[in-house]
Scaffold this active site. Structure first.
Site, mmCIF file in Angstrom:
data_model
loop_
_atom_site.group_PDB
_atom_site.id
_atom_site.type_symbol
_atom_site.label_atom_id
_atom_site.label_comp_id
_atom_site.label_asym_id
_atom_site.label_seq_id
_atom_site.Cartn_x
_atom_site.Cartn_y
_atom_site.Cartn_z
ATOM 1 N N GLU A 41 8.383 3.650 -5.490
ATOM 2 C CA GLU A 41 8.748 3.782 -6.838
ATOM 3 C C GLU A 41 7.557 4.436 -7.644
ATOM 4 O O GLU A 41 6.374 3.724 -7.401
ATOM 5 C CB GLU A 41 9.075 2.532 -7.462
ATOM 6 C CG GLU A 41 9.567 2.575 -9.023
ATOM 7 C CD GLU A 41 10.169 1.425 -9.347
ATOM 8 O OE1 GLU A 41 10.179 0.424 -8.976
ATOM 9 O OE2 GLU A 41 10.546 1.355 -10.702
ATOM 10 N N ARG A 274 5.770 -8.660 4.603
ATOM 11 C CA ARG A 274 4.723 -7.707 3.804
ATOM 12 C C ARG A 274 3.647 -8.047 4.251
ATOM 13 O O ARG A 274 3.144 -9.207 4.817
ATOM 14 C CB ARG A 274 4.917 -8.363 2.312
ATOM 15 C CG ARG A 274 6.226 -8.164 1.518
ATOM 16 C CD ARG A 274 6.128 -8.975 0.271
ATOM 17 N NE ARG A 274 5.644 -8.198 -0.764
ATOM 18 C CZ ARG A 274 6.084 -7.153 -1.335
ATOM 19 N NH1 ARG A 274 7.235 -6.890 -1.229
ATOM 20 N NH2 ARG A 274 5.105 -6.436 -2.193
ATOM 21 N N LYS A 284 2.331 -4.531 -7.983
ATOM 22 C CA LYS A 284 1.759 -3.343 -9.016
ATOM 23 C C LYS A 284 1.848 -3.800 -10.576
ATOM 24 O O LYS A 284 1.037 -3.153 -11.239
ATOM 25 C CB LYS A 284 2.903 -2.313 -8.678
ATOM 26 C CG LYS A 284 2.645 -1.397 -7.663
ATOM 27 C CD LYS A 284 3.402 -0.085 -7.579
ATOM 28 C CE LYS A 284 4.677 -0.444 -6.944
ATOM 29 N NZ LYS A 284 5.263 0.976 -6.897
HETATM 30 P P1 ATP Z 1 7.358 -3.220 -7.249
HETATM 31 O O1 ATP Z 1 6.482 -4.301 -7.363
HETATM 32 O O2 ATP Z 1 7.004 -2.214 -8.484
HETATM 33 O O3 ATP Z 1 8.556 -3.482 -6.752
HETATM 34 P P2 ATP Z 1 6.574 -2.347 -4.727
HETATM 35 O O4 ATP Z 1 5.220 -2.908 -4.244
HETATM 36 O O5 ATP Z 1 7.817 -3.001 -3.964
HETATM 37 O O6 ATP Z 1 6.561 -2.272 -6.089
HETATM 38 P P3 ATP Z 1 7.606 0.206 -4.064
HETATM 39 O O7 ATP Z 1 7.209 1.306 -4.426
HETATM 40 O O8 ATP Z 1 9.135 -0.346 -4.309
HETATM 41 O O9 ATP Z 1 6.510 -1.046 -4.514
HETATM 42 O O10 ATP Z 1 7.517 -0.254 -2.498
HETATM 43 C C1 ATP Z 1 7.652 1.202 -1.650
HETATM 44 C C2 ATP Z 1 7.815 0.612 -0.201
HETATM 45 O O11 ATP Z 1 6.608 -0.334 0.301
HETATM 46 C C3 ATP Z 1 8.809 -0.515 -0.077
HETATM 47 O O12 ATP Z 1 9.672 -0.114 1.225
HETATM 48 C C4 ATP Z 1 8.286 -1.791 -0.073
HETATM 49 O O13 ATP Z 1 9.228 -2.847 0.699
HETATM 50 C C5 ATP Z 1 6.852 -1.356 0.686
HETATM 51 N N1 ATP Z 1 5.975 -2.551 0.209
HETATM 52 C C6 ATP Z 1 5.801 -2.718 -0.965
HETATM 53 N N2 ATP Z 1 4.731 -3.801 -0.715
HETATM 54 C C7 ATP Z 1 4.393 -3.928 0.510
HETATM 55 C C8 ATP Z 1 3.388 -4.928 1.286
HETATM 56 N N3 ATP Z 1 2.855 -5.772 0.284
HETATM 57 N N4 ATP Z 1 3.460 -5.061 2.302
HETATM 58 C C9 ATP Z 1 4.271 -4.096 3.097
HETATM 59 N N5 ATP Z 1 5.121 -3.086 2.673
HETATM 60 C C10 ATP Z 1 5.217 -3.183 1.179
HETATM 61 MG MG MG Z 2 10.212 -2.237 -4.934
#
Ligand code: ATP
Ligand code: MG
Length: 570
Positions: A41, A274, A284
């Site tokens: 995002e 994660r 974020k």
């Molecule tokens: P938000 O907190 O805004 O939802 P997010 O960290 O989920 O943010 P996105 O931009 O939605 O961020 O994430 C993009 C991709 O990265 C998604 O598929 C998410 O599952 C993956 N992702 C986000 N954070 C992690 C993490 N800590 N470890 C592994 N994958 C991650």
């Molecule tokens: Mg997300």
């Protein structure tokens, strides 16, 4: 998957996601096609957790001859910005990956809207005029069924008209939502008539004022996968409970396009754990707060867990990759020790960092028997791990800077550095013996006096003489002043996200940045470029900060040579 394939896969060390992909390919699913996506995002910069996700998305496609696209999940105009799009692309490229195409979820707004209209017409969605609190109050609990909305059974025509109005701006934000009509008693709470559209009057960074209704994640993600032809939609574990809903909407979509079912195409969601790191946060929202409130120096502050932060701090893409491979992909959430990331960085930087000399806390050393105006050029090896890195020269003269901590007035027996009456070797130069020293009025050591043995220069007959300690040094007339920034953990507690403390700001480590202004580095560093990987001998790995100029040299400590932190704090 049959047992035999499973056994061979495990032998090859494939993670469970790869195993699933390999078995789907073997079975000829999706016509033998493999397509993944990385769906950020655009509401912030990428952090190391994202790198774990996209390493798998891009890595699997690369390894098994598939395609991986970049898709911006831009369905919430309030939080998103085009600024982030550029930086996200830069960070993925820096990590060494290339996408096939760039897509935007907002490209599908029309298709998604049409799909919603179809669901309303089929009696599978309705406009609810209750507040979000009322809707939440009717949801029930996992063990208790929810209650139906009074609007649930309104005529489709009414919902259709209202949905159109929601989209023309006649309806205020929050006054109405579109909900899928599924099952208010389903044990999976996500099936209890999930909200699929809401009204947002904020302009979208790509579609402007065209839309006033925006799809929720669950109504956009799977469908976007489907429109693009994604075969394996890899995401993190928190989406596991959303998977049945993902499949539900895909089923509804496929109904419409028999053509696609014939090819056997159907996107499949697979979840992995994660990445969570000690002494930092990955949310974020929290990272944005740190940036906005000036608690760090921007998204690329070297203390941030963002990829641009690691880049600025001197981590190589390889070291991050190494760490991600070390922790692997599983089905269990865990907290990963940042010391592992640091170990991976040391391992990789050892192979690529140029060895130089820097004195961070200087004290003057005078070699009393060395000729006043003599200057010698000593040879310094750039990297003992890499012969092709060559050598450079460093000037030696009568007056040198050494580290204050490398001298002791009265030293214990096992002290192998400088103290009166004992010998040490000066790296790439001579063996010296300390004869005396001078203190200032405050009682601080001001100057140290030594004599050198001219026969002990590296390569000379006596150069093999055994002395226990080797010190680094800089010729006072031939070095450059520099600023050195020492970074430590951003938070003082191991898992800030788990703390009871209401305000995460209170958990910040007040000593996470120490700026040293009176340092010296060798002249050779005048030609160093921002981001160059360096090892300050005997001190640690450093790099050139992006704000460094020849007039005002700035270096960042990437990581120390040894893991002193866990020893001190455990
Ligand atoms: P938000 O907190 O805004 O939802 P997010 O960290 O989920 O943010 P996105 O931009 O939605 O961020 O994430 C993009 C991709 O990265 C998604 O598929 C998410 O599952 C993956 N992702 C986000 N954070 C992690 C993490 N800590 N470890 C592994 N994958 C991650
Ligand atoms: Mg997300």
């Amino acid at each position: 998957m049959n047992v035999q394939i499973e056994e061979t896969n495990e032998k090859k060390g494939l993670n469970f996601v790869e195993q699933a992909v390999v078995s789907d390919l073997k079975e000829g699913k999706n016509g033998g096609r493999l397509q993944t996506r990385f769906p950020p995002e655009p509401n912030g910069y990428l952090h190391i957790g994202h790198a774990k996700a996209f390493s798998l998305d891009f890595g699997i496609a690369q390894k098994y001859g598939g395609v991986c696209n970049l898709r911006f999940d831009d369905t919430n105009p309030v939080k998103e910005d085009t600024e982030y799009i550029e930086f996200i692309m830069e960070d993925i490229r820096w990590m060494g990956f290339r996408w096939e195409n760039i897509y935007y979820a907002s490209d599908y707004f029309q298709q998604l809207f049409d799909f919603a209209i179809r669901l309303i017409k089929e009696g599978k969605a309705y406009v609810d005029e209750q507040s979000s609190e009322e809707i939440a109050a009717q949801k029930g609990t996992p063990t208790q069924p929810g209650r139906e909305s009074p609007y649930r059974n309104r005529p489709a025509q009414e919902s259709l008209e209202l949905f159109q109005k929601m989209n023309t701006g006649e309806i205020e934000e929050g006054a109405m939502v579109l909900r899928a009509k599924i099952d208010m008693a389903n044990p999976n709470m996500h099936f209890r008539d999930p909200v699929i559209y809401r009204v947002i009057h904020h302009p979208h960074h790509r579609t402007g004022d065209t839309w006033k209704v925006y799809p929720m994640y669950d109504f956009a993600h799977g469908q976007s996968d489907y429109f693009e032809g994604v075969t394996h939609s890899i995401c993190t574990l928190e989406f596991e409970v959303h998977r049945p809903l993902y499949d539900y909407f895909i089923d509804e979509l496929i109904e419409e396009k028999d053509l696609v079912t014939e090819s056997g195409y159907r996107p499949r969601q697979i979840e992995f754990n994660r990445l969570n790191l000690t002494y930092t946060v990955m949310s974020k929202r929290k990272l944005l707060t740190l940036v906005k409130e000036g608690l760090v120096d921007g998204w690329d502050d070297p203390r941030m867990p963002t990829l641009c932060g690691y880049r600025r701090r001197g981590y190589s893409p390889k070291s991050i990759q190494k760490f991600i491979n070390m922790i692997g992909y599983t089905k269990f959430d865990a907290l990963n020790d940042v010391a592992m990331l640091e170990a991976a960085a040391r391992e990789d930087l050892n192979l690529r960092a140029t060895r130089v000399s820097a004195v961070l806390d200087p004290v003057k050393l005078i070699i009393t028997n060395y000729p006043q105006d003599q200057v010698e050029e000593m040879e310094a090896i750039n990297n003992p791990e890499d012969a092709s890195a060559g050598v450079h020269t460093i000037e030696f003269s009568r007056e040198l800077w050494i580290e204050r901590e490398d001298f002791m007035e009265e030293a214990p027996k096992k002290y192998f550095r400088l103290t009166p009456g004992r010998e040490v070797r000066l790296k790439n130069a001579y063996i010296i013996e300390c004869t005396s020293f001078k203190k200032n009025e405050e009682g601080e050591i001001e100057e140290i006096y030594c004599e050198y043995d001219p026969n002990t220069r590296s390569g000379m007959p006596d150069s093999n003489r055994k002395v226990k300690g080797t010190l680094h040094w800089l010729s006072t007339r031939h070095c450059l002043p520099a600023e050195v920034r020492l970074y430590d953990r951003l938070f003082k507690v191991e898992n800030p996200s788990e703390e009871k403390e209401a305000d995460f700001r209170a958990l910040l480590n007040p000593d996470s940045l120490k700026i040293l202004k009176n340092c010296y580095v060798e002249k050779y560093l005048l030609q160093a470029k921002p981001y160059d990987y360096l090892q300050f001998q005997r001190i640690g790995y450093f790099n050139v900060d992006k704000d460094s100029t020849p007039e005002n040299l700035i270096f960042n400590r990437t990581v120390g040579l040894k893991d002193t932190w866990s020893r001190m704090n455990k």
